[in-house]
Design a protein around this motif. Sequence first.
Motif, PDB file in Angstrom:
ATOM      1  N   GLY A   1      97.707  26.632  79.269  1.00 45.93           N
ATOM      2  CA  GLY A   1      97.873  27.981  78.839  1.00 45.93           C
ATOM      3  C   GLY A   1      97.170  28.183  77.602  1.00 45.93           C
ATOM      4  N   ILE A   2      97.407  28.774  76.628  1.00 50.84           N
ATOM      5  CA  ILE A   2      97.044  28.898  75.355  1.00 50.84           C
ATOM      6  C   ILE A   2      96.657  27.708  74.649  1.00 50.84           C
ATOM      7  CG2 ILE A   2      98.856  29.210  73.731  1.00 50.84           C
ATOM      8  CD1 ILE A   2      95.646  31.285  73.597  1.00 50.84           C
ATOM      9  N   GLY A   3      97.218  26.671  75.088  1.00 50.49           N
ATOM     10  CA  GLY A   3      97.195  25.063  74.459  1.00 50.49           C
ATOM     11  C   GLY A   3      95.765  24.541  74.740  1.00 50.49           C
ATOM     12  N   ALA A   4      95.150  25.201  75.740  1.00 49.76           N
ATOM     13  CA  ALA A   4      93.778  24.845  76.248  1.00 49.76           C
ATOM     14  C   ALA A   4      92.625  25.234  75.153  1.00 49.76           C
ATOM     15  CB  ALA A   4      93.370  25.562  77.636  1.00 49.76           C
ATOM     16  N   HIS A   5      93.088  25.941  74.372  1.00 49.49           N
ATOM     17  CA  HIS A   5      92.147  26.373  73.182  1.00 49.49           C
ATOM     18  C   HIS A   5      91.779  25.096  72.310  1.00 49.49           C
ATOM     19  CE1 HIS A   5      90.672  28.234  69.429  1.00 49.49           C
ATOM     20  NE2 HIS A   5      90.514  29.259  70.054  1.00 49.49           N
ATOM     21  N   GLN A   6      92.753  24.165  72.150  1.00 50.10           N
ATOM     22  CA  GLN A   6      92.694  22.943  71.388  1.00 50.10           C
ATOM     23  C   GLN A   6      92.343  21.862  72.518  1.00 50.10           C
ATOM     24  OE1 GLN A   6      95.812  22.453  68.645  1.00 50.10           O
ATOM     25  NE2 GLN A   6      94.393  21.570  67.376  1.00 50.10           N
ATOM     26  N   LEU A   7      93.215  21.685  73.634  1.00 54.49           N
ATOM     27  CA  LEU A   7      92.895  20.571  74.452  1.00 54.49           C
ATOM     28  C   LEU A   7      91.642  20.406  74.735  1.00 54.49           C
ATOM     29  CD1 LEU A   7      94.669  18.604  75.894  1.00 54.49           C
ATOM     30  CD2 LEU A   7      94.898  20.034  77.654  1.00 54.49           C
ATOM     31  N   VAL A   8      90.974  21.476  75.465  1.00 53.20           N
ATOM     32  CA  VAL A   8      89.436  21.415  75.962  1.00 53.20           C
ATOM     33  C   VAL A   8      88.372  22.172  75.038  1.00 53.20           C
ATOM     34  CG1 VAL A   8      90.283  20.821  78.268  1.00 53.20           C
ATOM     35  CG2 VAL A   8      90.039  23.315  77.603  1.00 53.20           C
ATOM     36  N   GLY A   9      88.873  22.788  74.017  1.00 50.87           N
ATOM     37  CA  GLY A   9      87.913  23.467  72.895  1.00 50.87           C
ATOM     38  C   GLY A   9      87.328  24.764  73.646  1.00 50.87           C
ATOM     39  N   ASP A  10      88.193  25.334  74.456  1.00 52.08           N
ATOM     40  CA  ASP A  10      87.767  26.653  75.128  1.00 52.08           C
ATOM     41  C   ASP A  10      87.646  27.861  74.149  1.00 52.08           C
ATOM     42  OD1 ASP A  10      87.153  28.914  76.630  1.00 52.08           O
ATOM     43  OD2 ASP A  10      88.488  28.272  78.327  1.00 52.08           O
ATOM     44  N   LYS A  11      86.300  28.145  73.483  1.00 56.97           N
ATOM     45  CA  LYS A  11      86.094  29.212  72.661  1.00 56.97           C
ATOM     46  C   LYS A  11      86.310  30.616  73.331  1.00 56.97           C
ATOM     47  CE  LYS A  11      85.558  26.346  69.270  1.00 56.97           C
ATOM     48  NZ  LYS A  11      86.323  25.232  69.623  1.00 56.97           N
ATOM     49  N   LYS A  12      86.248  30.568  74.774  1.00 58.13           N
ATOM     50  CA  LYS A  12      86.513  31.909  75.337  1.00 58.13           C
ATOM     51  C   LYS A  12      87.782  32.169  75.536  1.00 58.13           C
ATOM     52  CE  LYS A  12      82.321  31.158  78.263  1.00 58.13           C
ATOM     53  NZ  LYS A  12      81.856  30.837  79.688  1.00 58.13           N
ATOM     54  N   LEU A  13      88.854  31.360  75.102  1.00 58.31           N
ATOM     55  CA  LEU A  13      90.162  31.635  75.473  1.00 58.31           C
ATOM     56  C   LEU A  13      91.019  32.148  73.919  1.00 58.31           C
ATOM     57  CD1 LEU A  13      92.628  31.167  77.238  1.00 58.31           C
ATOM     58  CD2 LEU A  13      92.906  28.832  76.179  1.00 58.31           C
TER      59      LEU A  13
END
Length: 341
Positions: free
Chosen positions: A184-196
């Motif tokens: 979820g929103i944790g993927a912003h940090q976990l995989v560095g998704d800047k589109k999230l």
Amino acid sequence: MAAPKVAVVGAGVIGLSTALCIVETCPSCSVTVLSDQFSPNTTGDVAAGVLIPHTYPGTPIHVQKQWFKETFTYLFAISNSAEASEAGIHLVSGWQVFKSTPKEKLPFWSDVVLGFRPMSEAELQKFPQHQFGQAFTTLKCDCPPYLLWLEKRLKATGVQMYTRKVADLWELHSKYDIVVNCAGIGAHQLVGDKKLFPVRGQVLKVHAPWVKNFIRDGDGLTYIYPGIHRVTLGGTREKESWSLSPDPGTTKDIFDRCCSLEPSLQKAQDIKVKVGLRPSRHSVRLQREILSQGEVKLLVVHNYGHGAGGFSVHRGTAKEAARLVEECVRALRGSSSRAKL
């Protein structure tokens, strides 16, 4: 080869349903769920859980419709079973109303919900500020019991669940063959998704047992969704806000907006305020990826970024993610049989 070990990261509605679909699709896999938060502390616990899709601009409409249809069919079967009350799923009828007639009078999902039709003049008299509306029956899910029901189903199939914060997918590679990212929103940090990005949602859960029909303003901002025990009043869509603290001014604004649609709510009791961060992006990220560090490879399946519409498509995207895991298992079997040769 031994049973492939699969780690699902995240225990919200997406993570748990994806784990369940993997168990159903790939019974040879050994599945573990890892998450720093379980119910009642997930974003899904705040969600209203009403099946009305939100459109993803970057995903083809026929794909979104398929996800929604699979989710509706799955939950409809549960609502018609002895499990319905434990799973928190029931049918709810109501209205979506518009201040001006929308360009699209028939949304893409109109033939999936039940009994979709334009509202009559008599019905519209209930909403003097609105000039057009749609009436239909859909499914409502009380999310905390549904998440617990999913957990129970998983445990019955032997799935292990551990409270653990995963900071980097690579930390799982020594123990697991395939990692499924449902953070979820944790993927912003976990995989560095800047589109999230987060879209902050504040809702009120109130006691108003006389309210039986849902009412949703066509702009999607103001809604009244009756559940089994509480009515959910919403809402907000604040892009890029990471705050989980309730805002008293927003609480008053939501309450006033909902009372203008349903004046009887003035007498609602026991108002609880909840805040969640919807994990939003242009399209759901649902794909396979092979991560490499030198010669070492890690098979990853991503399933996150559902924004405000996660509940409406959760089962459909979970089935698709399980199919991608199945592809990974085949790739692993192929490489291990080549290694034997």
